[in-house]
Scaffold this active site. Structure first.
Site, PDB file in Angstrom:
ATOM      1  N   GLY A  13      -8.717  10.906   7.443  1.00  0.00           N
ATOM      2  CA  GLY A  13      -6.707  10.144   6.869  1.00  0.00           C
ATOM      3  C   GLY A  13      -6.334  11.162   6.784  1.00  0.00           C
ATOM      4  N   SER A  15      -3.750  11.999   8.173  1.00  0.00           N
ATOM      5  CA  SER A  15      -2.174  11.614   9.058  1.00  0.00           C
ATOM      6  C   SER A  15      -1.081  12.269   7.986  1.00  0.00           C
ATOM      7  CB  SER A  15      -2.808  10.482   9.956  1.00  0.00           C
ATOM      8  OG  SER A  15      -2.638   9.291   9.638  1.00  0.00           O
ATOM      9  N   ASN A  91     -10.887  11.721   2.185  1.00  0.00           N
ATOM     10  CA  ASN A  91      -9.726  11.786   1.690  1.00  0.00           C
ATOM     11  C   ASN A  91      -9.660  10.472   2.209  1.00  0.00           C
ATOM     12  OD1 ASN A  91      -7.445  11.417   0.672  1.00  0.00           O
ATOM     13  ND2 ASN A  91      -6.545  11.177   3.011  1.00  0.00           N
ATOM     14  N   TYR A 156     -12.903  -1.350  -4.971  1.00  0.00           N
ATOM     15  CA  TYR A 156     -11.935   0.135  -4.971  1.00  0.00           C
ATOM     16  C   TYR A 156     -12.970   0.705  -6.343  1.00  0.00           C
ATOM     17  CZ  TYR A 156      -8.322   3.677  -4.995  1.00  0.00           C
ATOM     18  OH  TYR A 156      -8.136   5.017  -4.584  1.00  0.00           O
ATOM     19  N   ILE A 189      -0.264   8.294  -7.489  1.00  0.00           N
ATOM     20  CA  ILE A 189       0.199   9.627  -7.311  1.00  0.00           C
ATOM     21  C   ILE A 189       1.186   9.151  -5.873  1.00  0.00           C
ATOM     22  CG2 ILE A 189      -0.111  11.543  -4.749  1.00  0.00           C
ATOM     23  CD1 ILE A 189      -1.316  12.114  -7.760  1.00  0.00           C
TER      24      ILE A 189
END
Length: 248
Positions: A13, A15, A91, A156, A189
């Site tokens: 992940g 990108s 990630n 999650y 974040i």
């Protein structure tokens, strides 16, 4: 600073968002970075371009972390191409938020499949090579939600809590071979996900954070760069909280 010169790193992940910041940080320290992506090839290529413009080396690798066979195939290709793999940053992750009463089976399965099974797939795929090298650094991205819970995110939260247990078990298994396995637990974040929040929700979340702001992807990247460095050779099985004090 080239303290990672000669090291090969895979960032899943990688990108955009936190993954992109991690990839750029590792490349700036001399690592050759392989950026995994699933769909957004243009974003991966943009990240590679930015790394190369700064004098670093990066390559793209397209695969779905939840696909066991494809993960092994692609990671074997990376190891063969570069002669090894020294750093794995797990990630990649998704959200499918809704209250448990409304949650569909596929909402649960997709999040667990990518967030938790994906880490199993990628870690298992690098283990033989790292054992042979007697060297390796694995960093897993969990979340403050996996530690304290959050309404509407039972899938999650479960996936991220599972990552903590997985990290601690793997750390014990791999320590005798010189491999460290640690987790980073970010709080809120500033990424595409938080950008989509309403202004009222942003204010509500920020009001709960003692540092009174969201973190940045670079805050996470700095911790990753430490954990994969020679300064962290005696640290394993730990969960590093980077959350501005919202959960301690």
């Amino acid at each position: 600073m080239d303290n990672l010169k000669g090291k090969i790193a895979l960032v899943t992940g990688g990108s955009r968002g936190i993954g992109k910041a991690i990839a750029k940080r590792l490349a700036s320290q001399g690592a050759t970075v392989v950026i995994n992506f699933t769909q957004n090839e243009s974003a991966a290529n943009q990240t590679i371009k930015e790394i190369e413009e700064s004098g670093g080396q990066a390559f793209a690798s397209k695969f779905d972390v939840s696909d066991f066979d494809k993960v092994h195939q692609e990671i074997d290709n990376i190891i063969e191409k570069f002669g090894g793999l020294h750093i794995l940053v797990n990630n990649a992750g998704i959200t499918q938020d809704t209250l448990l009463m409304r949650m569909k089976e596929e909402d649960w399965d997709s999040v667990i499949s990518i967030n938790l099974k994906g880490i199993f797939n990628c870690t298992k795929a690098v283990t033989r090579n790292m054992f042979k090298q007697r060297e390796g650094r694995i960093v897993n991205l969990t979340s403050v939600v996996g530690e304290m819970g959050n309404a509407g995110q039972s899938n999650y939260a479960a996936s991220k809590a599972g990552i903590i247990g997985f990290t601690k078990a793997c750390a014990r298994e791999m320590a005798p071979r010189g491999i460290t396995v640690n987790a980073i637990s970010p709080g809120f974040i500033k990424t595409d996900i938080t950008d989509e929040l309403t202004e009222d929700l942003k204010k509500d979340y920020i009001s709960r954070i003692p540092m009174n702001r969201f973190g940045t992807p670079e805050d996470i990247a700095g911790a990753v760069s430490f954990l994969v460095s020679d300064d962290a050779t005696y640290i394993t099985g730990e969960v590093f909280r980077i959350n501005g004090g919202i959960y301690t």
